[in-house]
Scaffold this active site. Structure first.
Site, short mmCIF file in Angstrom:
data_model
loop_
_atom_site.label_atom_id
_atom_site.label_comp_id
_atom_site.label_asym_id
_atom_site.label_seq_id
_atom_site.Cartn_x
_atom_site.Cartn_y
_atom_site.Cartn_z
N ASN A 135 -7.90 -10.19 -0.40
CA ASN A 135 -7.18 -9.22 0.16
C ASN A 135 -7.41 -9.59 1.57
O ASN A 135 -8.68 -9.21 2.54
CB ASN A 135 -7.29 -8.36 -0.78
N GLU A 177 -11.48 -0.17 -9.45
CA GLU A 177 -12.57 -1.03 -7.86
C GLU A 177 -13.72 0.00 -8.84
O GLU A 177 -13.54 1.25 -9.03
CB GLU A 177 -12.39 -0.01 -6.78
N ASP A 223 -1.74 -1.65 -3.90
CA ASP A 223 -2.62 -1.74 -3.45
C ASP A 223 -3.11 -0.89 -2.83
O ASP A 223 -2.53 0.49 -2.48
CB ASP A 223 -3.01 -2.41 -1.93
N HIS A 224 -4.71 0.04 -4.02
CA HIS A 224 -5.35 1.13 -3.62
C HIS A 224 -4.34 1.76 -4.26
O HIS A 224 -3.95 2.94 -2.72
CB HIS A 224 -5.95 1.38 -2.39
N SER A 264 1.06 -1.06 -0.03
CA SER A 264 0.16 0.03 0.18
C SER A 264 0.99 0.99 -0.11
O SER A 264 1.67 0.85 -0.28
CB SER A 264 -0.60 0.11 1.24
N HIS A 313 -13.06 -2.93 4.83
CA HIS A 313 -11.39 -2.94 5.76
C HIS A 313 -11.70 -2.85 7.31
O HIS A 313 -12.30 -2.66 7.84
CB HIS A 313 -11.44 -1.87 5.52
P1 13P Z 1 -8.49 -6.70 5.72
O1 13P Z 1 -8.16 -5.39 6.24
O2 13P Z 1 -9.88 -7.15 5.75
O3 13P Z 1 -7.05 -7.74 6.12
O4 13P Z 1 -8.90 -6.24 4.32
C1 13P Z 1 -7.23 -5.88 3.26
C2 13P Z 1 -7.80 -5.53 2.17
O5 13P Z 1 -8.61 -5.48 1.15
C3 13P Z 1 -6.56 -4.60 1.03
O6 13P Z 1 -6.55 -3.66 -0.11
O1 G3H Z 2 -6.69 -1.77 2.21
C1 G3H Z 2 -5.94 -1.15 3.48
C2 G3H Z 2 -4.90 -2.65 3.39
O2 G3H Z 2 -5.49 -3.31 4.74
C3 G3H Z 2 -3.61 -2.09 3.61
O3 G3H Z 2 -3.93 -0.70 4.80
O4 G3H Z 2 -3.25 1.48 3.83
O5 G3H Z 2 -3.04 0.72 6.78
O6 G3H Z 2 -1.63 -0.05 4.79
P1 G3H Z 2 -2.03 0.36 4.73
ZN ZN Z 3 -8.33 -2.85 -0.37
#
Ligand code: 13P
Ligand code: G3H
Ligand code: ZN
Length: 313
Positions: free
Chosen positions: A257, A135, A83-84, A50, A181
């Site tokens: 995820n 998404e 991620d994101h 992330s 999340h």
């Molecule tokens: P969780 O917080 O449910 O583990 O989800 C993680 C996630 O979606 C990371 O993109």
């Molecule tokens: O979707 C979120 C993931 O759990 C990553 O979390 O942005 O705190 O690293 P973070």
């Molecule tokens: Zn996510």
């Protein structure tokens, strides 16, 4: 083998009725735990980073840790995914910096703007041999510093997915069907239930297309208990029931995820050791136990939830 994209992984997962685990990495112990578990179980795996992870550990350190994991586990396919990604610039930086997959998360924007932003990322990434996840719909919960309240979340609308996929050229699509999340996904006393009806409608609109499920931690109660018994205070931590994730893995969902469950395992291990041994101050003493818990979580997911054991190409 070198890092791979998710194309082949998703094709096989879709056809085989299983899903690939996408686990978040933030440090060496987490990279080791995930890849050791996947290596021992011959499972393909996605390591995802992330913006917060890049800020914490530094892009280069994370890429080099993943490269080390490739050398240690040459028999399994590993994809490195952003991620994101919040905008074009972070996606470009990860494409240029060795990732094989990026997520552009423009789901907070109106539909047309989401398409426009996603399309720009797809064009750049595809020119560089990198695949893209986008998404549609909004998950509740916390990502980085952004908190989406349950009332502001919204399910993916099946009638939008075909146009979105066609116009953007994206390679996989994250949808909102009730996951969220973090470790506090559902109100205490309510029965968690994913909207499989929406998932199946989406499958029909875009047959053969890989779907992604975010916010899929199950929040293992044994770790919540250990944390709370050793000085923690996690009240009403509730996750997605694993039988619902098993059902999702058998469908068009090809990527699931998981981050919070790893955090809980690591924290439970560290808290327990430090509580039992107040004299310990060597990080190896407590991180060894935290890392073993993360490995156990990943092994359990691969074997008992995702169905990806033995599916290394
Ligand atoms: P969780 O917080 O449910 O583990 O989800 C993680 C996630 O979606 C990371 O993109
Ligand atoms: O979707 C979120 C993931 O759990 C990553 O979390 O942005 O705190 O690293 P973070
Ligand atoms: Zn996510």
């Amino acid at each position: 083998m070198p890092l791979v994209t998710t194309t082949e992984m998703f094709k096989k997962a879709y056809e085989g009725g299983y899903a690939i685990g996408a686990f978040n990495v933030n440090n060496m112990e987490i990279v080791q735990a995930i890849t050791e578990a996947a290596g021992e179980l011959n499972s393909p795996i996605i390591l995802q980073v992330s913006a917060g992870a890049r800020k914490y550990a530094n892009h280069t350190y994370l890429v080099k840790l993943v490269e080390a994991a490739l050398i240690e586990n040459p028999q399994i396919p590993i994809a490195l995914h952003l991620d994101h990604g919040a905008d074009f610039d972070i996606c470009k930086s990860c494409v240029d910096g060795g990732f094989t997959s990026v997520m552009i998360d423009a789901s907070k924007y109106p539909f047309e703007e989401n398409i426009e932003i996603t399309k720009k990322v797809v064009e750049y990434a595809h020119d560089h041999g990198v695949v893209v996840e986008a998404e549609l719909g909004k998950l509740a919960g916390i990502e980085d510093d952004v908190k989406v309240k349950a009332e502001d979340s919204s399910y993916t609308q099946p009638e939008e997915v075909e146009e979105f996929v066609d116009k953007t050229g994206v390679d996989s699509l994250a949808i909102a069907i009730g996951t969220s999340h973090g470790a506090f996904k559902f109100k205490p006393g309510t029965k968690p239930q994913l909207r499989f009806d929406i998932l199946h409608e989406i499958e029909k609109k875009i047959p053969g297309f890989p779907i992604v499920l975010h916010g899929a931690s199950s929040v293992p109660q044994e770790y919540v208990k250990i944390i709370n018994e050793n000085g923690g205070a996690l009240k009403d931590a509730i996750g997605v029931p694993e039988d619902q994730l098993r059902e999702a893995a058998r469908s068009a969902v090809c990527k699931i995820n998981i981050d919070s469950d790893l955090r809980l395992g690591l924290t439970a291990g560290v808290r327990e050791v430090l509580n039992q041994h107040p004299d310990y101050f060597d990080p190896r003493q407590y991180l060894t136990v935290g890392r073993a818990n993360v490995k156990a979580v990943v092994a359990h997911k691969i074997k008992d939830v995702l169905g990806s054991e033995g599916k290394a190409l």
